[in-house]
Design an enzyme around this catalytic site. Structure first.
Site, PDB file in Angstrom:
ATOM      1  N   SER A   1      -0.763   7.234   2.453  1.00 44.55           N
ATOM      2  CA  SER A   1      -2.160   7.203   2.028  1.00 44.55           C
ATOM      3  C   SER A   1      -2.736   5.876   2.495  1.00 44.55           C
ATOM      4  CB  SER A   1      -2.222   7.328   0.510  1.00 44.55           C
ATOM      5  OG  SER A   1      -3.046   6.339  -0.032  1.00 44.55           O
ATOM      6  N   LYS A   2      -4.005   5.902   2.870  1.00 42.56           N
ATOM      7  CA  LYS A   2      -4.589   4.676   3.410  1.00 42.56           C
ATOM      8  C   LYS A   2      -4.626   3.573   2.350  1.00 42.56           C
ATOM      9  CE  LYS A   2      -6.843   6.941   7.151  1.00 42.56           C
ATOM     10  NZ  LYS A   2      -7.981   7.575   7.740  1.00 42.56           N
ATOM     11  N   ARG A   3      -4.478   3.973   1.089  1.00 41.58           N
ATOM     12  CA  ARG A   3      -4.505   2.970   0.027  1.00 41.58           C
ATOM     13  C   ARG A   3      -3.117   2.398  -0.258  1.00 41.58           C
ATOM     14  NH1 ARG A   3      -7.944   6.832  -1.242  1.00 41.58           N
ATOM     15  NH2 ARG A   3      -6.315   8.047  -2.263  1.00 41.58           N
ATOM     16  N   ASP A   4      -2.106   2.994   0.348  1.00 44.86           N
ATOM     17  CA  ASP A   4      -0.738   2.538   0.109  1.00 44.86           C
ATOM     18  C   ASP A   4      -0.521   1.221   0.858  1.00 44.86           C
ATOM     19  OD1 ASP A   4       1.930   2.117  -0.011  1.00 44.86           O
ATOM     20  OD2 ASP A   4       2.538   4.117   0.651  1.00 44.86           O
TER      21      ASP A   4
END
Ligand code: GLU
Length: 480
Positions: free
Chosen positions: A256-259
């Site tokens: 995920s791009k937030r990871d």
């Protein structure tokens, strides 16, 4: 055989992400393997998500990786140009009109509010996959439609999804995949603002640009039947599709791009001093496997060996340790000058090198090239040479430091200190200490190392002492 033409079609919504970069890479390898063309097309129709500089950044990092398009917005082939969807709006209108004329599409005047209210009503009745109710196709009279048109009421263009059609295709990665038209509602081809939806534009573009094969992420699998119905309505052949599996992290979760645990943008790897050839190599193994055990390949070798048949059906795990290992392999293969060009900027940023000689810097860098996994790592690898004083790093260091033999070798070293301080003279002095004190091996080498640096292990001793500097080494020896 028709010439292979594949495309990478990013939306310019930001920097080049690892998932997109892999899509670009596999398209590129496939194209080059079959002596075909690799095309960059910019899918910029989602105006709210476009970011300034997004296209340039995509280009920049594709180039950085060495995935150079044969055709792109900046290198167009007039036969297929333009390469940005927002510059192709007339084309989508033209084909939408053709579909209307053939009875495959129709104008829909329903407002957002009406549509929303209807979807809510469907949900209240227990419908999960709500579909457009076809009001404008079935329940408005000709007169009413003409009136709406005359009043310039905004409209979308919807496709009239055929009844009881099956869309079957042989996915190059997954094998046979099949969808039913009954599961698809009349979807929008052209929005009220005149801009096409992705599923429509992509068909028009892939056909008119003569794309033969489409490799893309598996999130597009369910879009494929929508696209196939347009190909069918326009009597066009479909390209061959291949949907690549997800990239997952070590917990087997979709990246995920937030990871934050995994860096996901090419820009971040460039900033850390990863090498583009290593990234290219690493990404080629994310969902594709070579025939043998070897994992290090040049671009040319990958182009030769690439085969769509060896693309994986199961998710590919992003292993940051493996990336470091591969990058280290490439760093080791650099010439010293290249290694220096890569790492010196990081050193300069972290430490004050103004009092250091070029020989000192070169000796330092030589010492760590084998070990270094990425450019910025040079800062932590070399930190002991920029610290003041000596701290014993652990119990082993403390016991070593306490030995009588350590005191003897330290004092003997100080007593025979070289006249000129360089790696060769230090080596001679160490030999002298061996001769005079009678100590050799661990008591000699580890003893000197622990006194000078506080550590029991480390790179070549003579170079270490040289880098720590005469003053620091001699005073530490005398103080023991
Ligand atoms: N613009 C789409 C994306 O970025 C391209 C999908 C496709 O390759 O068809 O996901």
């Amino acid at each position: 055989m028709t010439k292979v033409r594949v495309r990478y079609a990013p939306s310019p919504t930001g920097h080049l992400h690892i998932g997109n970069a892999r899509t670009a890479l596999f398209n590129y390898l496939f194209a080059k393997h079959y002596h075909g063309d690799f095309i960059l097309r910019i899918e910029d129709t989602d105006l709210e998500r476009n970011v300034a500089g997004g296209e340039e950044s995509q280009m920049k990092y594709l180039n950085w990786l060495g995935i150079t398009p044969d055709e792109s917005p900046t290198n167009p082939n007039p036969k297929y140009a333009p390469y940005r969807q927002m510059e192709r709006l007339d084309l989508y209108q033209k084909y939408a009109q053709e579909l209307i004329d053939a009875g495959h599409a129709y104008k829909c005047y329903c407002s957002e509010e009406e549509l929303e209210a209807d979807y809510e009503a469907q949900k209240a009745q227990g419908v999960v996959a709500t579909q457009y109710n076809r009001k404008c196709l079935l329940h408005r009279s000709k007169e009413e439609l003409a009136q709406l048109d005359a009043n310039n009421i905004p409209f979308t263009i919807r496709v009239r999804v055929p009844e009881q059609e099956t869309y079957v295709f042989e996915d190059m990665i997954r094998g046979e995949v099949s969808f039913e038209s009954k599961d698809i509602g009349d979807w929008v081809l052209i929005k009220a603002n005149g801009i096409p939806t992705y599923n429509f534009a992509v068909v028009i573009d892939d056909h008119t640009m003569e794309i033969t094969h489409v490799f893309r992420g598996e999130e597009h699998l369910s879009n494929t039947p929508k696209q196939m119905m347009i190909y069918r309505m326009l009597n066009w052949d479909t390209p061959k599709f291949g949907h690549m599996t997800l990239i997952v992290n070590e917990q087997r979760k979709k990246l995920s791009k937030r990871d934050n645990s995994i860096l996901q943008f090419m820009s971040q790897y460039e900033e850390l001093g990863y090498l583009p050839h290593a990234m290219f190599n690493f990404m080629s193994l994310l969902g594709w496997s070579p025939v043998g055990e070897e994992e290090i390949f040049t671009h040319q070798e990958l182009i030769e060996q690439f085969s769509e048949e060896r693309l994986s059906k199961s998710p590919s795990m992003f292993d940051p340790v493996k990336l470091k290992w591969i990058n280290n392999r490439y760093i080791k293969a650099l010439s010293f000058e290249e290694f220096k060009a890569l790492t010196l900027p990081f050193l300069n940023k972290a430490y004050d090198l103004s009092t250091k000689s070029e020989t000192w810097v070169d000796t330092l860098l030589h010492l760590f090239q084998e070990q270094c996994s990425y450019g910025q790592e040079i800062v932590t690898l070399t930190s002991m040479f920029f610290e003041e004083g000596v701290t014993l790093e652990n119990d082993e260091a403390e016991s070593m430091f306490a030995l009588d033999s350590t005191q003897v070798v330290a004092h003997t070293f100080a007593a025979h200190r070289p006249e000129v301080w360089n790696v060769d003279t230090i080596k001679e002095t160490i030999n002298k200490v061996k001769e005079v004190s009678g100590f050799k091996g661990k008591p000699l080498f580890m003893g000197l190392r622990v006194v000078a640096s506080g550590k029991v292990h480390g790179p070549d001793l003579a170079s270490t002492l040289y880098l720590l500097g005469e003053e620091r080494v001699i005073s530490a020896c005398l103080a023991r």
